[in-house]
Write an enzyme that holds these catalytic residues in place. Structure first.
Site, PDB file in Angstrom:
ATOM      1  N   ARG A  50     -53.860 -69.287  44.090  1.00 27.59           N
ATOM      2  CA  ARG A  50     -52.939 -68.378  44.775  1.00 27.59           C
ATOM      3  C   ARG A  50     -51.716 -69.100  45.340  1.00 27.59           C
ATOM      4  NH1 ARG A  50     -56.036 -66.144  48.671  1.00 27.59           N
ATOM      5  NH2 ARG A  50     -56.883 -64.532  47.341  1.00 27.59           N
ATOM      6  N   TYR A 103     -29.298 -58.761  57.312  1.00 26.01           N
ATOM      7  CA  TYR A 103     -29.442 -58.160  55.977  1.00 26.01           C
ATOM      8  C   TYR A 103     -30.181 -56.816  56.110  1.00 26.01           C
ATOM      9  CZ  TYR A 103     -31.144 -58.082  51.072  1.00 26.01           C
ATOM     10  OH  TYR A 103     -31.449 -57.757  49.788  1.00 26.01           O
ATOM     11  N   ASP A 175     -31.952 -66.483  58.588  1.00 23.19           N
ATOM     12  CA  ASP A 175     -31.771 -66.212  57.164  1.00 23.19           C
ATOM     13  C   ASP A 175     -30.619 -67.107  56.721  1.00 23.19           C
ATOM     14  OD1 ASP A 175     -30.975 -65.263  54.663  1.00 23.19           O
ATOM     15  OD2 ASP A 175     -31.536 -63.197  55.119  1.00 23.19           O
ATOM     16  N   LYS A 200     -30.666 -66.262  45.110  1.00 24.37           N
ATOM     17  CA  LYS A 200     -29.211 -66.332  45.080  1.00 24.37           C
ATOM     18  C   LYS A 200     -28.745 -67.696  44.560  1.00 24.37           C
ATOM     19  CE  LYS A 200     -29.488 -62.181  46.694  1.00 24.37           C
ATOM     20  NZ  LYS A 200     -29.514 -61.861  48.115  1.00 24.37           N
TER      21      LYS A 200
HETATM   22  C1  LIG Z   1     -30.383 -61.007  48.801  1.00 24.93           C
HETATM   23  C2  LIG Z   1     -30.657 -61.386  50.207  1.00 24.93           C
HETATM   24  C3  LIG Z   1     -31.960 -61.409  50.695  1.00 24.93           C
HETATM   25  C4  LIG Z   1     -33.141 -60.926  49.900  1.00 24.93           C
HETATM   26  O1  LIG Z   1     -33.395 -61.638  48.733  1.00 24.93           O
HETATM   27  P1  LIG Z   1     -34.253 -60.942  47.579  1.00 24.93           P
HETATM   28  O2  LIG Z   1     -34.702 -62.077  46.748  1.00 24.93           O
HETATM   29  O3  LIG Z   1     -33.315 -60.017  46.869  1.00 24.93           O
HETATM   30  O4  LIG Z   1     -35.380 -60.209  48.223  1.00 24.93           O
HETATM   31  C5  LIG Z   1     -32.163 -61.814  51.999  1.00 24.93           C
HETATM   32  N1  LIG Z   1     -31.136 -62.174  52.779  1.00 24.93           N
HETATM   33  C6  LIG Z   1     -29.873 -62.161  52.341  1.00 24.93           C
HETATM   34  C7  LIG Z   1     -28.789 -62.583  53.274  1.00 24.93           C
HETATM   35  C8  LIG Z   1     -29.581 -61.753  51.051  1.00 24.93           C
HETATM   36  O5  LIG Z   1     -28.317 -61.690  50.637  1.00 24.93           O
END
Ligand SMILES: *Cc1c(COP(=O)(O)O)cnc(C)c1O
Length: 379
Positions: A50, A103, A175, A200
């Site tokens: 896992r 976000y 974040d 990203k």
């Molecule tokens: C896209 C994004 C996320 C989430 O990422 P995912 O892989 O699409 O779940 C979280 N925080 C920010 C600032 C983002 O731009």
């Protein structure tokens, strides 16, 4: 060793140094040679699939090296990684201070799920620095940051906020998707849990979703425990793609960031543009904080079209040819996102002076990108 060199040599194949890339091991079952080995595998060993085997271990090691962290958890999406960090940080009922620029899907988690944990979300002005001390009460269980913020790109004074949090014994979560752990190190600025959407910039090729959380010390122990009880698993094939993307992260993010700043300067001078929300622009109210905390810009920012309605802004996005419309960012291809339909602010109302458009600048030639924007803006 310099950071660029380290990033290429960290997270190498754990059990065969001759391999430049670790093997993809697909396994749920891991056999034990004895009952003792099954229940208590040797240090670094696995007894079940896992948590991932290879290259998940190597990816964790590379990200841990990037942040100088004791532990890195992997999650199946960026959203899941931020949620994991929030769950690890929150130790009991009370209140959570959440940046108003968070976000949007994380905001939804805070509004719908935190109350089920007995925690009330309170949104604060992202540009609030040391003054956040005035919002902390004995009931405060968490401070959540995102810098720069989603859609509006306010830079937070991370050292001031973490100092106030530490003085009150409150854990902090950030974040860190914009910096990708490369343009800034939030752990070095006092944050306890640094989450990022690897989807990203780290992935960089728009072909998988994943997230990570980095933490040290006591926070690392809480993170490990949350990771285990929530049963999060990341596919080894995706971990392989992510590790591959990570090797070229500095090249891509710096190139995309330079092109983005170039376009931001040109947009700033364009007669149809109201405000350019880019913290690396010297005219930005966030510039001084940005310059203290980040080494370079990422290629994601926003601008307003002065006096334009939502429909007019969306028509401009639709008129772009190279900038395609899409929700993600950080990939090799440039994207444009009309934002008016999704912006929510409750602590500091969004001062709309026209339609809001966000750009993710990819790796195309910047002159081609500018020609596309200019044509769509009708200038
Ligand atoms: C896209 C994004 C996320 C989430 O990422 P995912 O892989 O699409 O779940 C979280 N925080 C920010 C600032 C983002 O731009």
């Amino acid at each position: 060793m310099k950071r660029d060199t380290r990033l290429l040599h960290s997270g190498r194949c754990a059990d065969d140094p001759r391999l430049v890339n670790p093997p993809v091991r697909r396994a749920s079952t891991v056999l034990g040679e004895s009952a003792q080995a099954l229940y208590a595998p040797a240090s670094g060993g696995h007894h079940y699939g896992r948590g991932g085997l290879s290259p998940n271990d190597e990816l964790r090691a590379a990200i841990a090296d990037l942040y100088g962290a004791d532990h890195v958890a992997l999650a199946p999406s960026g959203l899941a990684s931020v949620v994991l960090a929030l769950r690890a940080a929150i130790q009991g009922p009370g209140e959570a201070l959440i940046t108003d620029s968070v976000y949007k899907p994380v905001r939804r988690f805070c509004d719908e799920e935190l109350p089920r944990l007995g925690v009330t979300p309170r949104y604060y002005d992202p540009r609030m620095g040391a003054d956040i001390a005035g919002l902390i009460t004995p009931a405060t269980r968490l401070i959540a940051l995102e810098s720069p913020g989603s859609l509006t790109f306010e830079v937070q004074d991370i050292p001031a906020i973490t100092a106030a949090a530490k003085a009150a014994g409150v854990p902090t979560v950030i974040d860190d998707t914009w910096s990708a752990g490369w343009l800034m190190n939030p752990l070095a600025l006092g944050v306890d849990y640094a989450a990022q959407a690897l989807t990203k910039y780290a992935g960089g090729h728009s072909d998988f979703l994943m997230g990570s959380v980095a933490a040290s010390g006591e926070a690392a122990n809480r993170l490990k425990s949350q990771e285990t009880v929530n049963g999060l698993h990341v596919s080894p094939d995706d971990a392989f793609l992510c590790l591959r993307g990570l090797r070229t992260l500095p090249l891509r993010i710096e190139r995309s960031g330079q092109a983005g700043l170039d376009l931001a300067v040109r947009l700033d001078a364009h007669p149809r543009v109201g405000r350019v929300l880019h913290p690396a622009l010297p005219s930005s109210p966030d510039h001084a904080l940005y310059a203290r905390q980040f080494t370079a810009p990422a290629g994601c920012f926003a601008f307003t079209v002065a006096g334009a309605s939502q429909a007019e802004g969306e028509a401009i996005a639709e008129a772009c040819q190279l900038f395609a419309m899409g929700f993600s960012w950080g990939g090799f291809e440039s994207l444009i996102l009309p934002c008016d339909r999704q912006i929510i602010r409750t602590a500091v109302p969004w001062q709309a002076d026209g339609a809001l458009l966000r750009l993710s600048v990819g790796l195309e030639d910047v002159e081609d990108l500018w020609a596309d924007l200019e044509a769509a803006l009708g200038g």
